[in-house]
Design an enzyme around this catalytic site. Structure first.
Site, PDB file in Angstrom:
ATOM      1  N   LYS A  86      41.591  36.982  47.064  1.00 13.10           N
ATOM      2  CA  LYS A  86      40.798  38.093  47.597  1.00 13.10           C
ATOM      3  C   LYS A  86      39.823  37.600  48.664  1.00 13.10           C
ATOM      4  O   LYS A  86      39.747  38.173  49.766  1.00 13.10           O
ATOM      5  CB  LYS A  86      40.045  38.789  46.463  1.00 13.10           C
ATOM      6  CG  LYS A  86      39.084  39.863  46.922  1.00 13.10           C
ATOM      7  CD  LYS A  86      38.277  40.398  45.748  1.00 13.10           C
ATOM      8  CE  LYS A  86      37.091  41.222  46.213  1.00 13.10           C
ATOM      9  NZ  LYS A  86      36.237  41.673  45.099  1.00 13.10           N
TER      10      LYS A  86
ATOM     11  N   ASP B  92      40.526  44.696  45.933  1.00 12.50           N
ATOM     12  CA  ASP B  92      39.398  44.731  45.006  1.00 12.50           C
ATOM     13  C   ASP B  92      39.657  45.838  43.998  1.00 12.50           C
ATOM     14  O   ASP B  92      40.767  46.380  43.918  1.00 12.50           O
ATOM     15  CB  ASP B  92      38.073  44.921  45.761  1.00 12.50           C
ATOM     16  CG  ASP B  92      37.897  46.331  46.292  1.00 12.50           C
ATOM     17  OD1 ASP B  92      38.894  47.106  46.336  1.00 12.50           O
ATOM     18  OD2 ASP B  92      36.760  46.691  46.649  1.00 12.50           O
TER      19      ASP B  92
END
Length: 214
Positions: free
Chosen positions: A124, A142
């Protein structure tokens, strides 16, 4: 096999999100790849807005990898204390800075493998930096992006890496970085985790989950 209705509607979802959130962008304040990388690592388990309250002081004192890598972790802890877990956060960003100096001559690398080799940096975080600083197409999964992708019928996966693969395979050629921002903004504004505001959602007629969660 014919595409599912949710999949066939995906391009229109992308178009509407782009029209609704033309100014969507990362909420983390930064002026360099280094600042964005550190801010993203600090943003784990807290909000971007809260991170933005501590990073100006952090980067005034330690503006680059060499200075942060040489910092006393206890002093860094004092600066990041408002975010909570200050011992862990300070240790991560100091170790990250040291690794940048030791392995990359103090420069933030642009490729995913090198970024993910750094302490505290996962897929991420690497995608945030690659997409927002280096201009590489990268979907940042997310909690908002994962939730919207599942509600829209784009994936059934909960694992972020699988969500990323499913969405990118469904939408080749799309600006995945910008789509990430638009999905995050929509998740914050409308498609809430517990009670989505389907009555005010521009995607309601395209979403197989509309009106089914309360």
């Amino acid at each position: 096999m014919d595409p599912s209705p949710a999949h066939s509607r995906a391009p229109e979802v992308v178009r509407r999100l782009a029209a609704t959130y033309p100014d969507a962008h990362t909420s983390l304040d930064h002026t360099s790849a280094f600042e964005l990388l550190v801010a993203t690592v600090l943003s784990a388990q807290t909000t971007d807005a809260r991170v933005n309250t501590v990073t100006p002081g952090l980067f005034r004192r330690w503006p680059d990898p060499r200075s942060l890598g040489a910092a006393d972790p206890a002093e860094v802890e004092a600066v990041v204390r408002p975010l909570g877990f200050q011992h862990r956060r300070a240790g991560q960003v100091v170790a990250l800075a040291r690794a940048l100096v030791a392995d990359f001559h103090g420069e933030v690398p642009a490729d995913a493998r090198s970024l993910e080799s750094l302490p505290g940096v996962g897929r991420k975080t690497a995608n945030v930096v690659r997409g927002n600083w280096f201009g590489e197409p990268a979907l940042t999964v997310d909690t908002h992006v994962g939730r919207l992708a599942r509600r829209l019928g784009w994936t059934r996966a909960s694992d972020p890496a699988r969500v990323e693969r499913d969405v990118c395979a469904l939408l080749p050629g799309v600006d995945w970085t910008q789509l990430s921002h638009e999905m995050i903004w929509h998740g914050r504004a409308v498609c809430h985790s517990r009670v989505p505001d389907c009555g005010h959602c521009v995607l309601a007629d395209l979403c197989p989950s509309a009106g089914t969660e309360s």
